[in-house]
Structure formats: structure tokens, C-alpha cells
Design a protein around this motif. Structure first.
Motif, PDB file in Angstrom:
ATOM      1  N   PRO A  31     -44.867  12.084  13.262  1.00 17.93           N
ATOM      2  CA  PRO A  31     -44.999  12.081  11.961  1.00 17.93           C
ATOM      3  C   PRO A  31     -44.100  13.206  11.183  1.00 17.93           C
ATOM      4  N   VAL A  32     -43.556  12.845  10.122  1.00 21.73           N
ATOM      5  CA  VAL A  32     -42.645  13.719   9.355  1.00 21.73           C
ATOM      6  C   VAL A  32     -43.381  13.865   8.064  1.00 21.73           C
ATOM      7  N   LEU A  33     -43.565  15.130   7.438  1.00 21.33           N
ATOM      8  CA  LEU A  33     -44.268  15.487   6.274  1.00 21.33           C
ATOM      9  C   LEU A  33     -42.878  15.883   5.353  1.00 21.33           C
ATOM     10  N   PHE A  34     -42.950  15.348   4.443  1.00 19.09           N
ATOM     11  CA  PHE A  34     -41.836  15.610   3.360  1.00 19.09           C
ATOM     12  C   PHE A  34     -42.357  15.512   1.700  1.00 19.09           C
ATOM     13  N   VAL A  35     -41.529  16.041   0.955  1.00 19.04           N
ATOM     14  CA  VAL A  35     -41.802  15.845  -0.472  1.00 19.04           C
ATOM     15  C   VAL A  35     -40.736  15.094  -1.335  1.00 19.04           C
ATOM     16  N   THR A  36     -41.145  14.416  -2.217  1.00 16.63           N
ATOM     17  CA  THR A  36     -40.142  13.884  -3.077  1.00 16.63           C
ATOM     18  C   THR A  36     -40.212  14.555  -4.403  1.00 16.63           C
ATOM     19  N   GLN A  37     -38.915  14.608  -4.959  1.00 14.46           N
ATOM     20  CA  GLN A  37     -38.829  15.263  -6.268  1.00 14.46           C
ATOM     21  C   GLN A  37     -37.815  14.798  -7.392  1.00 14.46           C
ATOM     22  N   VAL A  38     -38.037  15.055  -8.507  1.00 16.84           N
ATOM     23  CA  VAL A  38     -37.117  14.545  -9.766  1.00 16.84           C
ATOM     24  C   VAL A  38     -35.924  15.360  -9.448  1.00 16.84           C
ATOM     25  N   PRO A  39     -34.572  14.701  -9.520  1.00 16.09           N
ATOM     26  CA  PRO A  39     -33.264  15.353  -9.656  1.00 16.09           C
ATOM     27  C   PRO A  39     -33.220  16.115 -10.525  1.00 16.09           C
ATOM     28  N   VAL A  40     -32.727  17.493 -10.244  1.00 14.96           N
ATOM     29  CA  VAL A  40     -32.461  18.405 -11.510  1.00 14.96           C
ATOM     30  C   VAL A  40     -31.306  19.295 -11.133  1.00 14.96           C
ATOM     31  N   GLY A  41     -30.436  19.806 -12.030  1.00 12.23           N
ATOM     32  CA  GLY A  41     -29.447  20.896 -11.610  1.00 12.23           C
ATOM     33  C   GLY A  41     -29.477  21.901 -12.571  1.00 12.23           C
ATOM     34  N   GLY A  42     -28.667  22.857 -12.138  1.00  8.43           N
ATOM     35  CA  GLY A  42     -28.539  24.109 -13.000  1.00  8.43           C
ATOM     36  C   GLY A  42     -28.730  25.451 -12.424  1.00  8.43           C
ATOM     37  N   PHE A  43     -28.643  26.644 -12.817  1.00 12.57           N
ATOM     38  CA  PHE A  43     -29.049  27.793 -12.358  1.00 12.57           C
ATOM     39  C   PHE A  43     -30.285  28.032 -12.688  1.00 12.57           C
ATOM     40  N   THR A  44     -30.850  28.491 -11.511  1.00 10.65           N
ATOM     41  CA  THR A  44     -32.510  28.997 -11.539  1.00 10.65           C
ATOM     42  C   THR A  44     -33.403  27.654 -11.470  1.00 10.65           C
ATOM     43  N   ALA A  45     -32.873  26.409 -11.283  1.00  9.60           N
ATOM     44  CA  ALA A  45     -33.664  25.111 -11.260  1.00  9.60           C
ATOM     45  C   ALA A  45     -34.262  25.200 -10.077  1.00  9.60           C
ATOM     46  N   ALA A  92     -51.196  15.760 -18.183  1.00  9.76           N
ATOM     47  CA  ALA A  92     -52.079  17.032 -17.885  1.00  9.76           C
ATOM     48  C   ALA A  92     -51.976  16.595 -16.337  1.00  9.76           C
ATOM     49  N   ASN A  93     -52.193  15.767 -15.716  1.00  7.60           N
ATOM     50  CA  ASN A  93     -52.235  15.605 -14.131  1.00  7.60           C
ATOM     51  C   ASN A  93     -50.965  15.584 -13.351  1.00  7.60           C
ATOM     52  N   ALA A  94     -49.906  15.670 -14.044  1.00  9.43           N
ATOM     53  CA  ALA A  94     -48.381  15.543 -13.669  1.00  9.43           C
ATOM     54  C   ALA A  94     -48.286  16.717 -12.602  1.00  9.43           C
ATOM     55  N   ILE A  95     -47.430  16.563 -11.567  1.00 10.04           N
ATOM     56  CA  ILE A  95     -47.133  17.543 -10.655  1.00 10.04           C
ATOM     57  C   ILE A  95     -45.823  17.682 -10.362  1.00 10.04           C
ATOM     58  N   ALA A  96     -45.352  18.823  -9.582  1.00 10.73           N
ATOM     59  CA  ALA A  96     -43.967  19.036  -8.841  1.00 10.73           C
ATOM     60  C   ALA A  96     -44.536  19.479  -7.437  1.00 10.73           C
ATOM     61  N   VAL A  97     -43.955  18.951  -6.364  1.00 11.88           N
ATOM     62  CA  VAL A  97     -44.239  19.797  -5.192  1.00 11.88           C
ATOM     63  C   VAL A  97     -43.086  20.179  -4.348  1.00 11.88           C
ATOM     64  N   ARG A  98     -43.330  21.119  -3.274  1.00  7.49           N
ATOM     65  CA  ARG A  98     -41.907  21.673  -2.311  1.00  7.49           C
ATOM     66  C   ARG A  98     -42.924  22.182  -1.409  1.00  7.49           C
ATOM     67  N   GLU A  99     -41.808  22.316  -0.379  1.00  9.52           N
ATOM     68  CA  GLU A  99     -41.924  23.225   0.805  1.00  9.52           C
ATOM     69  C   GLU A  99     -43.394  22.908   1.640  1.00  9.52           C
ATOM     70  N   PRO A 100     -43.500  22.034   2.166  1.00  8.72           N
ATOM     71  CA  PRO A 100     -44.789  21.709   3.050  1.00  8.72           C
ATOM     72  C   PRO A 100     -44.510  22.466   4.316  1.00  8.72           C
ATOM     73  N   CYS A 101     -45.554  22.905   5.046  1.00  8.03           N
ATOM     74  CA  CYS A 101     -45.526  23.709   6.090  1.00  8.03           C
ATOM     75  C   CYS A 101     -46.797  23.164   7.176  1.00  8.03           C
ATOM     76  N   VAL A 102     -46.542  22.449   8.075  1.00  7.21           N
ATOM     77  CA  VAL A 102     -47.605  22.032   9.073  1.00  7.21           C
ATOM     78  C   VAL A 102     -48.271  22.990   9.758  1.00  7.21           C
ATOM     79  N   HIS A 103     -49.621  23.039  10.030  1.00  7.61           N
ATOM     80  CA  HIS A 103     -50.432  23.929  10.832  1.00  7.61           C
ATOM     81  C   HIS A 103     -50.044  23.863  12.283  1.00  7.61           C
ATOM     82  N   TRP A 104     -50.030  24.800  13.049  1.00 13.86           N
ATOM     83  CA  TRP A 104     -49.943  24.713  14.506  1.00 13.86           C
ATOM     84  C   TRP A 104     -50.688  23.808  15.302  1.00 13.86           C
TER      85      TRP A 104
END
Length: 206
Positions: A31-45, A92-104
């Protein structure tokens, strides 16, 4: 003219060999664990090389999901399954997600998530990236997500990984002193916001 034909035949032969050597559709064995994100550009984004740890609406637009893909091609949207995130208008329940790391052991994973967005026009709130853990990754299981205890609650905590001795390692913009007048830390080049260091957390003791 003959040399050109020879080159063409060599190229055609090479392409044929490569097409036979590489499968047209490689099937992952795990299996492959990944995130989807809304595209965004710019410095410090969120997609920036530096200063990508900020949780504002401008830096990290809400939307996306934590997703797992199984070798048979099926997908599970884990954050949605666990009750996080909104379709359409974000609130209120909106999210953004990033950088999943699977346990050993492969049975759970860490990731960073923002929960919340303005619910009406001109509403200003402060949001933070916080570390969460998801379990129930096996096909046919039910996803459960919990917030990691003991992490700095009013700072951005990102890039979480499992250490070999049970602790959680992550980066944060919490200043080493923890003092409000030392926040935010800035880089020496652009004076942009940066993470302040790498932290190690024992969740049991905080």
C-alpha cells in the motif's frame, strides 16, 4: 543517407527493447500512503521550499485528504472516513494535511493536519499545524484518528516521524525558550518565518 537510416533503426531497436523490459503498468506490491492538497504558490506557502509551515488560509488553503492506495488499485480517504474534512464550502471542519510517516510495524502513521477555517466573511482566527496519528490502515479496517498529546499546542508542528525508541520526532516553530517574545523565529536572509528546531516528544510524559 545510409548512416541516417542506421541511426533511425538503432533508435527504433532501443525503444523496442525498453518497452519490453519495462512493464507498461507496474503494480506496487505494498500500500501507498499519501496526501492530496489544494494547489498553492508563493513564498512561505505550503508548497514553498522554505517557510512552508504556516497554517494561515493564504499559506495552506483547506481541502485534500489523507489517502491510502492498495495494490489492487482501490483507494480509502482516511481523514474523510474518520470524520475530518468538508466537501464544497470549507468551514469549521475543513482540513489541510501533509507529510504522512508510517510506523515501523506498518499499522499506524503520523501526519500533520490543520483543522478549521473561517465560517463567515471577515472572520479572523489563528490556526496551527498539529500532529495526528491514524490507525486502521489494513484493507477492510476502520480508520481512527487521534491528536498526539504533549505537543506544543500554540505552535506549528510538522514533519513528524517515529523514532526507534518510541518517541516522536518533529520540527516546530516553537522557539527553544518557549517565550512569546521570541516568536516567531526568522531566517537570516529574507527575515521570513522559519521552524525553530527539531524536537523529540515522549507522549507518555509530555
Amino acid at each position: 543517407m545510409r548512416s541516417r537510416r542506421l541511426v533511425v533503426w538503432l533508435v527504433v531497436g532501443l525503444i523496442t527493447l525498453l518497452s519490453r523490459a519495462v512493464p507498461s503498468q507496474a503494480v506496487p506490491a505494498n500500500p501507498v500512503l499519501f496526501v492530496t492538497q489544494v494547489p498553492v504558490g508563493g513564498f512561505t506557502a505550503l508548497s514553498s521550499t522554505f517557510g512552508n509551515h504556516l497554517a494561515s488560509m493564504e499559506s495552506a488553503p483547506r481541502g485534500g485528504d489523507l489517502v491510502i492506495r492498495y495494490p489492487d488499485g482501490s483507494l480509502r480517504f482516511l481523514t474523510q472516513e474518520a470524520g475530518f474534512g468538508s466537501a464544497g464550502q470549507q468551514g469549521a471542519n475543513a482540513i489541510a494535511v501533509r507529510e504522512p510517516c508510517v510506523h515501523w510495524n506498518g499499522n499506524k502513521a503520523l501526519f500533520s493536519m490543520i483543522v478549521g477555517a473561517p465560517t463567515q466573511q471577515y472572520q479572523l482566527k489563528t490556526y496551527y499545524w498539529q500532529i495526528y496519528e491514524v490507525t486502521g490502515l489494513a484493507q477492510g479496517a476502520t480508520a481512527t484518528i487521534r491528536k498526539i498529546a504533549g505537543q506544543p499546542a500554540t505552535f506549528n508542528n510538522v514533519s513528524p516521524i517515529y523514532a526507534t525508541h518510541g518517541r516522536i520526532i518533529f520540527t516546530s516553530d516553537r522557539p527553544p525558550s518557549g517565550a512569546a517574545h521570541h516568536y516567531p523565529q526568522r531566517d537570516e536572509y529574507e527575515s521570513a518565518f522559519v521552524v525553530a528546531g527539531i524536537y523529540s516528544l515522549d507522549e507518555a510524559t509530555g
